[in-house]
Design a protein around this motif. Structure first.
Motif, PDB file in Angstrom:
ATOM      1  N   THR A  43      83.949  24.605  41.841  1.00 33.39           N
ATOM      2  CA  THR A  43      83.415  24.054  40.602  1.00 33.39           C
ATOM      3  C   THR A  43      81.962  24.447  40.414  1.00 33.39           C
ATOM      4  OG1 THR A  43      84.928  22.175  40.831  1.00 33.39           O
ATOM      5  CG2 THR A  43      83.140  21.944  39.260  1.00 33.39           C
ATOM      6  N   ALA A  44      81.203  24.482  41.511  1.00 37.87           N
ATOM      7  CA  ALA A  44      79.794  24.880  41.427  1.00 37.87           C
ATOM      8  C   ALA A  44      79.663  26.323  40.960  1.00 37.87           C
ATOM      9  CB  ALA A  44      79.117  24.694  42.787  1.00 37.87           C
ATOM     10  N   VAL A  45      80.518  27.211  41.460  1.00 36.41           N
ATOM     11  CA  VAL A  45      80.443  28.618  41.048  1.00 36.41           C
ATOM     12  C   VAL A  45      80.819  28.766  39.578  1.00 36.41           C
ATOM     13  CG1 VAL A  45      81.421  30.907  41.404  1.00 36.41           C
ATOM     14  CG2 VAL A  45      80.805  29.510  43.374  1.00 36.41           C
ATOM     15  N   ARG A  46      81.811  28.030  39.122  1.00 34.98           N
ATOM     16  CA  ARG A  46      82.161  28.082  37.698  1.00 34.98           C
ATOM     17  C   ARG A  46      80.998  27.593  36.834  1.00 34.98           C
ATOM     18  NH1 ARG A  46      87.248  26.809  39.853  1.00 34.98           N
ATOM     19  NH2 ARG A  46      86.894  24.558  39.731  1.00 34.98           N
ATOM     20  N   PHE A  47      80.353  26.515  37.273  1.00 34.92           N
ATOM     21  CA  PHE A  47      79.187  26.005  36.555  1.00 34.92           C
ATOM     22  C   PHE A  47      78.082  27.061  36.527  1.00 34.92           C
ATOM     23  CE2 PHE A  47      75.066  23.930  36.399  1.00 34.92           C
ATOM     24  CZ  PHE A  47      75.214  22.934  35.447  1.00 34.92           C
TER      25      PHE A  47
END
Length: 273
Positions: free
Chosen positions: A147-151
């Motif tokens: 999720t952090a990488v998508r953000f």
């Protein structure tokens, strides 16, 4: 209805810097901006929120703006707002924090508990005002970074800047990042090589192939040092956080805790969902 970006304000200089950052962020993403002031029995509350609203309106006049004063404890009020927010934005220190503190207690508590991304706005003006043109994301092995990488990809995309993805590893026992020799018996599946961890996470998180431009950094050594070094020339540092069900303590981890206290640029803590 588009959910808003929420910024906590308390009248401190740090919270006004957060308002500036949040106004720019809302304009980039085309989302409403909601100003929240939470304090029990404060007679100056209307002045605090009015000053912040005027500043946000001047900074980003095209952004839909709303404001609210709630008679609640600030951290709890912000966590509640975060259940229906694009993200929460906070200053690094508030009015009630002791001199010499590296990070305010409210910001730390919200970053540890919120269900949505939390951005703590810190660092010098050149970092807060997006002068470097670079977003950095920390990638760890396991399920804490997707999720952090998508953000981070989304942030780099709307800023039209490159993304630097950093993965660290160590040879120390208990922090295995190198696959075992071919003939070595291991009772569980072998771990992926560090470069593969990074490539797999980026591939799984990518929404639009080839966008943004990504620079990969695989570094042997402590994650804290590698991420702080990368953040020295970044507009935003993004890290993931795992939330343990039923656990009420600070759920940040040692690395994230250190980054929130020492990073030279704004830090986004993104819970894994």
């Amino acid at each position: 209805m588009t959910i808003p970006l929420v910024v906590g304000v308390d009248g401190s200089e740090a919270s006004l810097e957060a308002v500036d950052w949040a106004a720019d962020e809302a304009a980039r993403h085309g989302v409403p901006l909601h100003l929240l002031h939470a304090a029990a029995g404060e007679s100056e509350a209307s002045d605090v929120i009015a000053t912040a609203a005027l500043r946000a309106g001047q900074r980003a006049p095209a952004v839909q703006l709303s404001s609210e004063v709630v008679p609640e404890e600030p951290a709890s009020a912000l966590v509640d707002q975060g259940r229906n927010a694009f993200a929460l934005v906070l200053g690094s220190r508030g009015l009630g924090d002791l001199a010499g503190m590296l990070l305010g207690g409210v910001s730390l508590a919200v970053a540890a508990r919120a269900d949505c991304p939390v951005v703590v706005v810190r660092g010098a003006a050149e970092h807060r005002q997006a002068r470097f043109g670079r977003v950095v994301v920390g990638v760890e092995e396991g399920e804490g970074s997707g999720t952090a990488v998508r953000f981070a990809c989304r942030e780099a995309r709307v800023r039209r800047c490159p993304l630097v993805a950093v993965h660290t590893w160590s040879r120390r026992p208990g922090r295995h990042r190198v696959p075992p020799p071919p003939n070595w018996y291991v009772p569980e599946a072998p771990r992926r090589p560090p470069a593969q961890v990074l490539d797999d996470t980026l591939r799984e998180a990518a929404e639009s192939p080839g966008e943004p431009v990504v620079t990969r950094r695989v570094i042997e050594g402590p994650a804290r040092r590698a991420l702080l070094d990368a953040a020295s020339e970044a507009d935003l540092l993004v890290v993931g956080a795992r939330r343990r069900q039923g656990h009420m303590g600070l759920q940040l981890g040692l690395v994230n805790h250190a980054l929130l206290h020492h990073a030279p640029c704004p830090v986004a803590v993104v819970p894994q969902i």
